[in-house]
Scaffold this motif. Structure first.
Motif, PDB file in Angstrom:
ATOM      1  N   GLY A   1       0.615  -1.384  -0.033  1.00 14.83           N
ATOM      2  CA  GLY A   1      -0.071  -0.272   0.061  1.00 14.83           C
ATOM      3  C   GLY A   1       0.483   1.124   0.087  1.00 14.83           C
ATOM      4  O   GLY A   1       1.702   2.069   0.631  1.00 14.83           O
ATOM      5  N   ILE A   2       0.380   2.232  -0.640  1.00 17.22           N
ATOM      6  CA  ILE A   2       1.074   3.490  -0.605  1.00 17.22           C
ATOM      7  C   ILE A   2      -0.107   4.489   0.056  1.00 17.22           C
ATOM      8  O   ILE A   2      -1.143   4.883  -0.400  1.00 17.22           O
TER       9      ILE A   2
ATOM     10  N   ARG B   1      -4.734  12.329   0.741  1.00 20.35           N
ATOM     11  CA  ARG B   1      -5.571  12.535  -0.721  1.00 20.35           C
ATOM     12  C   ARG B   1      -6.722  11.492  -0.462  1.00 20.35           C
ATOM     13  O   ARG B   1      -7.909  11.214  -1.064  1.00 20.35           O
ATOM     14  N   ILE B   2      -6.106  10.592   0.801  1.00 17.41           N
ATOM     15  CA  ILE B   2      -6.880   8.946   0.414  1.00 17.41           C
ATOM     16  C   ILE B   2      -7.018   8.517   1.960  1.00 17.41           C
ATOM     17  O   ILE B   2      -6.197   8.503   2.485  1.00 17.41           O
ATOM     18  N   LEU B   3      -8.976   8.656   2.538  1.00 18.23           N
ATOM     19  CA  LEU B   3      -8.898   8.368   3.540  1.00 18.23           C
ATOM     20  C   LEU B   3      -8.493   6.498   4.210  1.00 18.23           C
ATOM     21  O   LEU B   3      -8.245   6.647   5.255  1.00 18.23           O
ATOM     22  N   GLY B   4      -8.810   5.908   2.560  1.00 13.00           N
ATOM     23  CA  GLY B   4      -8.574   4.490   3.063  1.00 13.00           C
ATOM     24  C   GLY B   4      -8.858   3.614   1.936  1.00 13.00           C
ATOM     25  O   GLY B   4      -9.378   4.246   1.162  1.00 13.00           O
ATOM     26  N   PHE B   5      -8.087   2.650   2.137  1.00 15.57           N
ATOM     27  CA  PHE B   5      -8.202   1.487   0.929  1.00 15.57           C
ATOM     28  C   PHE B   5      -8.247   0.480   1.258  1.00 15.57           C
ATOM     29  O   PHE B   5      -7.112   0.332   2.385  1.00 15.57           O
ATOM     30  N   HIS B   6      -9.039  -0.968   0.686  1.00 13.15           N
ATOM     31  CA  HIS B   6      -8.062  -2.204   0.493  1.00 13.15           C
ATOM     32  C   HIS B   6      -8.214  -2.860  -0.725  1.00 13.15           C
ATOM     33  O   HIS B   6      -9.551  -2.638  -1.311  1.00 13.15           O
ATOM     34  N   LEU B   7      -7.887  -3.486  -0.388  1.00 15.12           N
ATOM     35  CA  LEU B   7      -7.561  -4.513  -1.710  1.00 15.12           C
ATOM     36  C   LEU B   7      -7.861  -6.145  -1.083  1.00 15.12           C
ATOM     37  O   LEU B   7      -7.215  -6.714  -0.650  1.00 15.12           O
ATOM     38  N   ASP B   8      -9.136  -6.119  -2.506  1.00 11.60           N
ATOM     39  CA  ASP B   8      -9.973  -7.572  -1.173  1.00 11.60           C
ATOM     40  C   ASP B   8      -8.432  -8.820  -2.130  1.00 11.60           C
ATOM     41  O   ASP B   8      -8.775  -9.936  -1.881  1.00 11.60           O
TER      42      ASP B   8
ATOM     43  N   VAL C   1     -11.349   5.470  -0.674  1.00 13.22           N
ATOM     44  CA  VAL C   1     -12.187   6.234  -0.020  1.00 13.22           C
ATOM     45  C   VAL C   1     -11.819   7.303   0.159  1.00 13.22           C
ATOM     46  O   VAL C   1     -10.242   7.554   0.718  1.00 13.22           O
ATOM     47  N   PRO C   2     -11.881   8.123  -0.630  1.00 11.20           N
ATOM     48  CA  PRO C   2     -11.061   9.952  -0.814  1.00 11.20           C
ATOM     49  C   PRO C   2     -11.223  10.703   0.342  1.00 11.20           C
ATOM     50  O   PRO C   2     -12.759  10.514   1.207  1.00 11.20           O
ATOM     51  N   THR C   3     -10.549  11.642   0.839  1.00  9.67           N
ATOM     52  CA  THR C   3     -10.838  12.686   2.160  1.00  9.67           C
ATOM     53  C   THR C   3     -11.757  13.600   1.005  1.00  9.67           C
ATOM     54  O   THR C   3     -12.939  14.234   2.391  1.00  9.67           O
TER      55      THR C   3
ATOM     56  N   ILE D   1      -3.378   9.799  -8.520  1.00 12.73           N
ATOM     57  CA  ILE D   1      -2.880   9.361  -6.660  1.00 12.73           C
ATOM     58  C   ILE D   1      -3.136   7.550  -6.841  1.00 12.73           C
ATOM     59  O   ILE D   1      -4.145   6.886  -6.827  1.00 12.73           O
ATOM     60  N   PRO D   2      -1.802   7.316  -7.194  1.00  9.71           N
ATOM     61  CA  PRO D   2      -1.205   6.594  -6.727  1.00  9.71           C
ATOM     62  C   PRO D   2      -1.344   5.857  -4.646  1.00  9.71           C
ATOM     63  O   PRO D   2      -0.882   5.918  -3.950  1.00  9.71           O
TER      64      PRO D   2
END
Length: 431
Positions: free
Chosen positions: A10-11, A15-22, A42-44, A118-119
């Motif tokens: 993860g990077i 600007r990104i509140l959170g993410f997850h790769l399922d 989810v973006p900020t 946004i990577p």
């Protein structure tokens, strides 16, 4: 084992509140020919419209796939307990592994409403190269190009060589190769999507739910589909060769413009898939000074508009193609050792020598007799082609930017494309 996921990273970005790769997960190995990529982000602040998958190789990267961020994920809203978060924050897509390098480094980028990239994740995998036992009699020549680069005329010239088969109706944009590769992508990535929900369940039951049947589907059927693709391409161009009395031809030529690949495969994947299935294919990268190319496209699309309207549209015309010029250049930089570079200016002003170099690279007749015959009346324009011309003469189409751009624009757009112009050997001096 067609592919194995080696690792994911993860990077973080404010600007990104959170993410997850399922999916996929590290150490996941699969006999399948597609990689299911899914998760949520989810973006900020800004809305994220889609996720872009980019491939990295030897310091170069380019987009190979896009998917919308539109999957409902109420679990994410519950997790953050924030009703302002859109439940449509999930993404799910399938990436065909055909054409990827043996060791592939991919990155996922969130694309916002304002086109910010946004990577947010890196993914490494290894895969087995696809192959079939099909031996073609006709080798492909693919012409990779942006628009307004003289590709129609190049294809017309190639069609005049007795060893090259071209479906020779204007504007020489037959897409047989592209069609069957798209068909392959559909069959390998999502063959069940055109079925009803009931039949989709039956499809999974009969082909995918049992390990032995899935192994057959992923391996034996995979090779059969690829072989069918090559057989169909060969059969099509052999039928064209027969109508042209070119039964002894050794090549067929087809152009793959940048805007191709709006279906299951992007333009970049098409070229990579051709090189994997046809290791001895020749790829011609046709390029034109971007400052001229954009002016030509602007005038072509502005027929019927006043000079004042055209002038007002110039800044937008240049800004709109920055990304595709960058990606096209990255593609060439990565594959330059396996491609033949042809510049519009050389093709137009020194047609004889440029064609001679192409034919020599192909190992076909390039003597003066055949070159003279092909280039006879070389600038004669067919009636159906006249509408494509936006300059008064061939010589005026070269470096037209020097007379049609104001000094300030010349400086700005030369600076904008300086790196790409240098890559293709163009002069960036303003005077």
């Amino acid at each position: 084992m067609p592919y194995k996921i080696l690792d994911t990273h993860g990077i973080s970005d404010r600007r990104i509140l959170g993410f997850h790769l399922d999916t996929p997960q590290p150490d996941q190995a699969d006999t399948g020919n597609k990689i299911h990529i899914s998760g949520w982000i989810v973006p900020t602040r800004e809305t994220i419209t889609h996720v872009e998958i980019r491939e990295h190789e030897r310091g170069t990267s380019y987009c190979i796939h896009r998917c919308p961020v539109s999957v409902d994920r109420p679990d994410v809203v519950d997790h953050y307990q924030d009703p302002a978060i859109s439940p449509q924050c999930g993404f799910s897509t399938q990436l065909m592994e055909l054409g990827l390098p043996k060791h592939a480094e991919l990155s996922l980028h969130a694309i916002t409403d304002s086109q910010d990239e946004i990577p947010f994740l890196k993914l490494n995998l290894e895969r087995t190269v696809s192959h079939t036992d099909f031996i073609p009699n006709l080798r492909p020549i693919i012409v990779s190009t942006l628009g307004r680069t003289g590709s129609t005329w190049l294809m017309q010239l190639l069609s005049k060589h007795p060893d090259i088969v071209v479906a020779d109706q204007h504007p020489y944009e037959t897409f047989a190769l592209e069609f069957w590769l798209h068909l392959v992508a559909q069959q390998l990535i999502s063959p069940e999507t055109r079925l009803s929900p009931v039949d989709q369940r039956r499809f999974h039951r009969d082909f995918l739910d049992q390990p032995e049947r899935k192994a057959w589907f992923d391996q034996d059927y995979h090779r059969q589909v690829l072989r069918f693709c090559q057989q169909s391409i060969e059969s099509y161009y052999q039928s064209v060769a027969a109508t042209q009395n070119r039964g002894s031809a050794g090549y067929f030529a087809e152009k793959i413009p940048y805007f191709s690949g709006d279906g299951n495969m992007t333009w970049r994947q098409l070229g990579a898939a051709v090189r994997e299935l046809y290791p001895d294919a020749l790829e011609i990268v046709l390029v034109r000074d971007f400052r001229d190319m954009i002016l030509s496209a602007l005038h072509f699309g502005a027929q019927g508009k006043s000079p004042e309207e055209v002038e007002r549209e110039k800044p937008t015309a240049y800004l709109n193609v920055v990304k595709e010029v960058s990606e096209f250049s990255a593609y060439y930089q990565l594959n330059r050792s396996n491609t033949l570079l042809v510049r519009y200016e050389d093709l137009m002003l020194d047609t004889h020598a440029t064609l001679g170099s192409i034919f020599k690279a192909l190992g076909i007749s390039s003597d003066n007799k055949i070159l003279n015959r092909i280039t006879c009346n070389k600038h004669e324009v067919a009636a159906e082609h006249k509408q494509h011309i936006t300059s008064k003469s061939i010589t005026q189409s070269v470096q037209r930017w020097r007379s049609e751009l104001a000094p300030q624009q010349q400086e700005r757009y030369t600076e904008m494309f300086e790196q790409e112009l240098r890559l293709f050997g163009y002069d960036i001096r303003l005077s």
